[in-house]
Scaffold this motif. Structure first.
Motif, PDB file in Angstrom:
ATOM      1  N   LEU A  41       0.821  -1.205   0.000  1.00 46.08           N
ATOM      2  CA  LEU A  41       0.000   0.000   0.000  1.00 46.08           C
ATOM      3  C   LEU A  41       0.855   1.255   0.000  1.00 46.08           C
ATOM      4  O   LEU A  41       0.591   2.216  -0.740  1.00 46.08           O
ATOM      5  CB  LEU A  41      -0.931  -0.008   1.211  1.00 46.08           C
ATOM      6  CG  LEU A  41      -2.103  -0.990   1.157  1.00 46.08           C
ATOM      7  CD1 LEU A  41      -2.766  -1.121   2.516  1.00 46.08           C
ATOM      8  CD2 LEU A  41      -3.126  -0.537   0.109  1.00 46.08           C
ATOM      9  N   HIS A  42       1.887   1.272   0.834  1.00 47.30           N
ATOM     10  CA  HIS A  42       2.759   2.443   0.891  1.00 47.30           C
ATOM     11  C   HIS A  42       3.481   2.667  -0.429  1.00 47.30           C
ATOM     12  O   HIS A  42       3.589   3.799  -0.913  1.00 47.30           O
ATOM     13  CB  HIS A  42       3.778   2.284   2.023  1.00 47.30           C
ATOM     14  CG  HIS A  42       3.146   2.215   3.376  1.00 47.30           C
ATOM     15  ND1 HIS A  42       3.684   1.505   4.424  1.00 47.30           N
ATOM     16  CD2 HIS A  42       1.997   2.758   3.857  1.00 47.30           C
ATOM     17  CE1 HIS A  42       2.900   1.616   5.484  1.00 47.30           C
ATOM     18  NE2 HIS A  42       1.875   2.366   5.159  1.00 47.30           N
ATOM     19  N   GLU A  89       4.771   3.824  18.329  1.00 41.54           N
ATOM     20  CA  GLU A  89       5.031   5.228  18.648  1.00 41.54           C
ATOM     21  C   GLU A  89       6.056   5.866  17.709  1.00 41.54           C
ATOM     22  O   GLU A  89       6.182   7.094  17.679  1.00 41.54           O
ATOM     23  CB  GLU A  89       5.527   5.364  20.090  1.00 41.54           C
ATOM     24  CG  GLU A  89       4.494   5.027  21.150  1.00 41.54           C
ATOM     25  CD  GLU A  89       4.439   3.528  21.449  1.00 41.54           C
ATOM     26  OE1 GLU A  89       5.101   2.748  20.732  1.00 41.54           O
ATOM     27  OE2 GLU A  89       3.743   3.155  22.404  1.00 41.54           O
ATOM     28  N   LYS A  90       6.761   5.075  16.944  1.00 41.62           N
ATOM     29  CA  LYS A  90       7.770   5.615  16.032  1.00 41.62           C
ATOM     30  C   LYS A  90       7.074   6.258  14.834  1.00 41.62           C
ATOM     31  O   LYS A  90       6.254   5.639  14.155  1.00 41.62           O
ATOM     32  CB  LYS A  90       8.708   4.506  15.561  1.00 41.62           C
ATOM     33  CG  LYS A  90       9.834   5.007  14.667  1.00 41.62           C
ATOM     34  CD  LYS A  90      10.782   3.865  14.294  1.00 41.62           C
ATOM     35  CE  LYS A  90      11.917   4.370  13.403  1.00 41.62           C
ATOM     36  NZ  LYS A  90      12.844   3.261  13.050  1.00 41.62           N
ATOM     37  N   ARG A  91       7.407   7.528  14.587  1.00 35.05           N
ATOM     38  CA  ARG A  91       6.817   8.252  13.462  1.00 35.05           C
ATOM     39  C   ARG A  91       7.661   7.988  12.218  1.00 35.05           C
ATOM     40  O   ARG A  91       8.737   8.542  12.044  1.00 35.05           O
ATOM     41  CB  ARG A  91       6.766   9.748  13.747  1.00 35.05           C
ATOM     42  CG  ARG A  91       6.017  10.175  15.004  1.00 35.05           C
ATOM     43  CD  ARG A  91       4.544   9.860  14.963  1.00 35.05           C
ATOM     44  NE  ARG A  91       4.233   8.525  15.477  1.00 35.05           N
ATOM     45  CZ  ARG A  91       2.999   8.043  15.568  1.00 35.05           C
ATOM     46  NH1 ARG A  91       1.972   8.773  15.176  1.00 35.05           N
ATOM     47  NH2 ARG A  91       2.790   6.835  16.029  1.00 35.05           N
ATOM     48  N   THR A  92       7.188   7.116  11.345  1.00 36.32           N
ATOM     49  CA  THR A  92       7.929   6.729  10.154  1.00 36.32           C
ATOM     50  C   THR A  92       7.498   7.493   8.904  1.00 36.32           C
ATOM     51  O   THR A  92       8.191   7.465   7.895  1.00 36.32           O
ATOM     52  CB  THR A  92       7.758   5.229   9.897  1.00 36.32           C
ATOM     53  OG1 THR A  92       6.359   4.928   9.801  1.00 36.32           O
ATOM     54  CG2 THR A  92       8.377   4.411  11.019  1.00 36.32           C
ATOM     55  N   HIS A  93       6.332   8.158   8.974  1.00 41.84           N
ATOM     56  CA  HIS A  93       5.783   8.858   7.812  1.00 41.84           C
ATOM     57  C   HIS A  93       5.233  10.214   8.261  1.00 41.84           C
ATOM     58  O   HIS A  93       4.023  10.405   8.363  1.00 41.84           O
ATOM     59  CB  HIS A  93       4.686   8.033   7.147  1.00 41.84           C
ATOM     60  CG  HIS A  93       5.163   6.739   6.578  1.00 41.84           C
ATOM     61  ND1 HIS A  93       5.436   5.634   7.355  1.00 41.84           N
ATOM     62  CD2 HIS A  93       5.453   6.384   5.303  1.00 41.84           C
ATOM     63  CE1 HIS A  93       5.847   4.647   6.587  1.00 41.84           C
ATOM     64  NE2 HIS A  93       5.868   5.075   5.340  1.00 41.84           N
ATOM     65  N   GLN A 101      -0.341   5.441   8.070  1.00 42.47           N
ATOM     66  CA  GLN A 101      -0.121   5.955   6.728  1.00 42.47           C
ATOM     67  C   GLN A 101      -0.948   5.205   5.692  1.00 42.47           C
ATOM     68  O   GLN A 101      -1.322   5.768   4.662  1.00 42.47           O
ATOM     69  CB  GLN A 101       1.367   5.882   6.367  1.00 42.47           C
ATOM     70  CG  GLN A 101       1.739   6.487   5.029  1.00 42.47           C
ATOM     71  CD  GLN A 101       1.569   7.999   4.976  1.00 42.47           C
ATOM     72  OE1 GLN A 101       1.218   8.631   5.967  1.00 42.47           O
ATOM     73  NE2 GLN A 101       1.834   8.581   3.822  1.00 42.47           N
ATOM     74  N   ALA A 102      -1.255   3.918   5.960  1.00 35.71           N
ATOM     75  CA  ALA A 102      -2.067   3.139   5.027  1.00 35.71           C
ATOM     76  C   ALA A 102      -3.448   3.757   4.831  1.00 35.71           C
ATOM     77  O   ALA A 102      -4.067   3.602   3.780  1.00 35.71           O
ATOM     78  CB  ALA A 102      -2.208   1.698   5.527  1.00 35.71           C
ATOM     79  N   ALA A 129     -10.223   2.288   3.853  1.00 36.60           N
ATOM     80  CA  ALA A 129     -11.258   2.911   3.031  1.00 36.60           C
ATOM     81  C   ALA A 129     -11.625   4.305   3.516  1.00 36.60           C
ATOM     82  O   ALA A 129     -11.996   5.175   2.726  1.00 36.60           O
ATOM     83  CB  ALA A 129     -12.505   2.022   3.003  1.00 36.60           C
ATOM     84  N   LEU A 130     -11.516   4.544   4.828  1.00 36.72           N
ATOM     85  CA  LEU A 130     -11.864   5.854   5.379  1.00 36.72           C
ATOM     86  C   LEU A 130     -10.954   6.963   4.853  1.00 36.72           C
ATOM     87  O   LEU A 130     -11.334   8.129   4.847  1.00 36.72           O
ATOM     88  CB  LEU A 130     -11.790   5.817   6.911  1.00 36.72           C
ATOM     89  CG  LEU A 130     -12.901   5.057   7.625  1.00 36.72           C
ATOM     90  CD1 LEU A 130     -12.622   4.999   9.123  1.00 36.72           C
ATOM     91  CD2 LEU A 130     -14.259   5.685   7.359  1.00 36.72           C
ATOM     92  N   GLY A 131      -9.747   6.600   4.410  1.00 37.10           N
ATOM     93  CA  GLY A 131      -8.849   7.611   3.875  1.00 37.10           C
ATOM     94  C   GLY A 131      -9.279   8.145   2.524  1.00 37.10           C
ATOM     95  O   GLY A 131      -8.804   9.193   2.085  1.00 37.10           O
TER      96      GLY A 131
END
Length: 269
Positions: A41-42, A89-93, A101-102, A129-131
């Motif tokens: 997905l990313h 908790e790690k902010r990767t995006h 992010q997905a 789907a909500l995105g």
């Protein structure tokens, strides 16, 4: 001519006539989300974000269900490998982690995204789907904020999106119970946009119509509506003024006006 791409053996992207079709492609598992699905997905989102020739996106799942949610078996198998998964908790995006992010990447894409939901979208599948900007569902599709069934909470960005779609008490009821709602009820609640007998076909019809509009105005509209969903009135009003000023008199806007006056279809570069 159609361009086909495949990402992490889980997600396919086909681009035809400036409409992209992103398809979750794990039908034997009801498109359940495993780490490879997250990666796919990313990668698909990055692929589309880098293109300026795509004007609308259809997001769907292959087979009889959009997405059954997390594949708990695959994640349980990785539980003993402490290096396999990043801490949540790690902010990767940017502001988000990988699962978040997905969902949120579809909001971040500069063009409209239409989710076509057949069969169902459960738990993490619903959050994906909500995105999307628009969600088309069959009347008997099953949708649920299912995480409570597994002793969890929705944590893939859905809590960012849901308050703009539903009343707080409705969100709480579905979150606390984990119950399924049919597509027809989902539309009444605001969880889905409208019913379609064939959501994928209807999504392509809608995407084709969107792709025929002024591309600069469409991108401006998405930016503006995304800001409007969460910003204070002063920020929204200034965003309206800036976006409109940038559009007035540009080539796309002139072509839109001329095509209307000349009673013909517009031609945008």
């Amino acid at each position: 001519m159609t361009q086909h791409e495949r990402f992490s053996d889980r997600v396919t992207v086909a681009v035809t006539d400036r409409v992209a079709h992103v398809e979750l492609d794990r039908p034997d598992k009801l498109n359940a989300i495993d780490p490879a699905m997250f990666e796919g997905l990313h990668e698909a989102g990055q692929f589309l974000a880098a293109r300026d020739d795509v004007r609308a996106v259809v997001l769907s799942g292959r087979g009889r269900m959009f997405c059954a949610g997390l594949d708990f078996g695959s994640f349980a198998a990785m539980a003993g490998d402490t290096g396999a998964l990043d801490p949540l908790e790690k902010r990767t995006h940017g502001l988000a982690n990988m699962p978040q992010q997905a969902c949120l990447q579809w909001r971040d894409l500069p063009v409209p995204v239409i989710a076509a939901i057949q069969g169902g979208a459960l738990g993490g599948g619903l959050q994906i789907a909500l995105g999307a900007d628009i969600r088309l569902v069959t009347k008997d599709a099953r949708l649920s904020i299912a995480e409570i069934r597994w002793g969890l909470v929705p944590d893939m960005g859905g809590c960012v999106v849901l308050p703009g779609l539903m009343r707080e008490d409705q969100i709480r009821e579905l979150t606390y119970t984990g119950r399924d709602v049919a597509g027809s009820e989902a539309v009444l609640l605001g969880l889905a946009t409208r019913i379609a007998d064939d959501p994928v076909a209807e999504a392509f019809t809608l995407a084709t119509r969107i792709a025929g509009q002024s591309p600069s105005a469409m991108r401006a509209a998405k930016r503006l509506l995304t800001i409007a969903a969460s910003a204070d009135p002063a920020t929204v009003l200034m965003a309206e003024s800036r976006e409109q000023s940038a559009l007035m008199g540009n080539a796309d806007q002139v072509e839109a006006v001329m095509a209307h006056l000349e009673k013909r279809a517009p031609v945008f570069d």
